[in-house]
Write a protein that holds these residues in place. Structure first.
Motif, short mmCIF file in Angstrom:
data_model
loop_
_atom_site.label_atom_id
_atom_site.label_comp_id
_atom_site.label_asym_id
_atom_site.label_seq_id
_atom_site.Cartn_x
_atom_site.Cartn_y
_atom_site.Cartn_z
N ILE A 1 0.82 -1.21 0.00
CA ILE A 1 0.00 0.00 0.00
C ILE A 1 0.86 1.26 0.00
CG2 ILE A 1 -2.04 -1.08 0.99
CD1 ILE A 1 -1.23 0.02 3.71
N SER A 2 2.15 1.10 0.22
CA SER A 2 3.10 2.20 0.12
C SER A 2 4.49 1.59 -0.05
CB SER A 2 3.05 3.09 1.37
OG SER A 2 3.55 2.40 2.49
N VAL A 3 5.50 2.40 -0.08
CA VAL A 3 6.86 1.90 -0.27
C VAL A 3 7.24 0.90 0.83
CG1 VAL A 3 9.29 2.55 -0.35
CG2 VAL A 3 7.60 3.98 -1.48
N ASN A 4 6.90 1.21 2.07
CA ASN A 4 7.27 0.33 3.18
C ASN A 4 6.08 -0.28 3.91
OD1 ASN A 4 10.13 0.75 2.98
ND2 ASN A 4 9.80 2.79 3.82
N GLY A 5 4.88 -0.11 3.39
CA GLY A 5 3.70 -0.60 4.09
C GLY A 5 2.92 -1.62 3.30
#
Length: 71
Positions: A39-43
């Protein structure tokens, strides 16, 4: 207006399923729990509906080889 698919995070998944973090990831590797999605770069997160289907019948859940859920 239709209700869009809700994404839930790890903490919520663990609370709802009662699984430990290590058990959750082992089940994902075995194909017996829905895979997370970026859902994001690190999530990452999970589709709430997929987690609810697993909760409804965990012993019958199997993920197919293409990355989706088996019917």
């Amino acid at each position: 207006m239709s209700n869009p698919e809700r994404i839930i995070r790890l903490k919520t998944v663990l609370q709802r399923t009662g699984l430990s973090r290590s058990t959750l990831y082992r089940k994902i590797a075995d194909g017996t729990f829905p895979r997370q999605l970026p859902i994001s770069v690190n999530g990452t997160g999970w589709h709430e509906s997929a987690v609810q289907r697993w909760i409804a019948n965990p012993s019958a859940y199997r993920e197919d080889r293409t990355g989706g859920e088996a019917p």
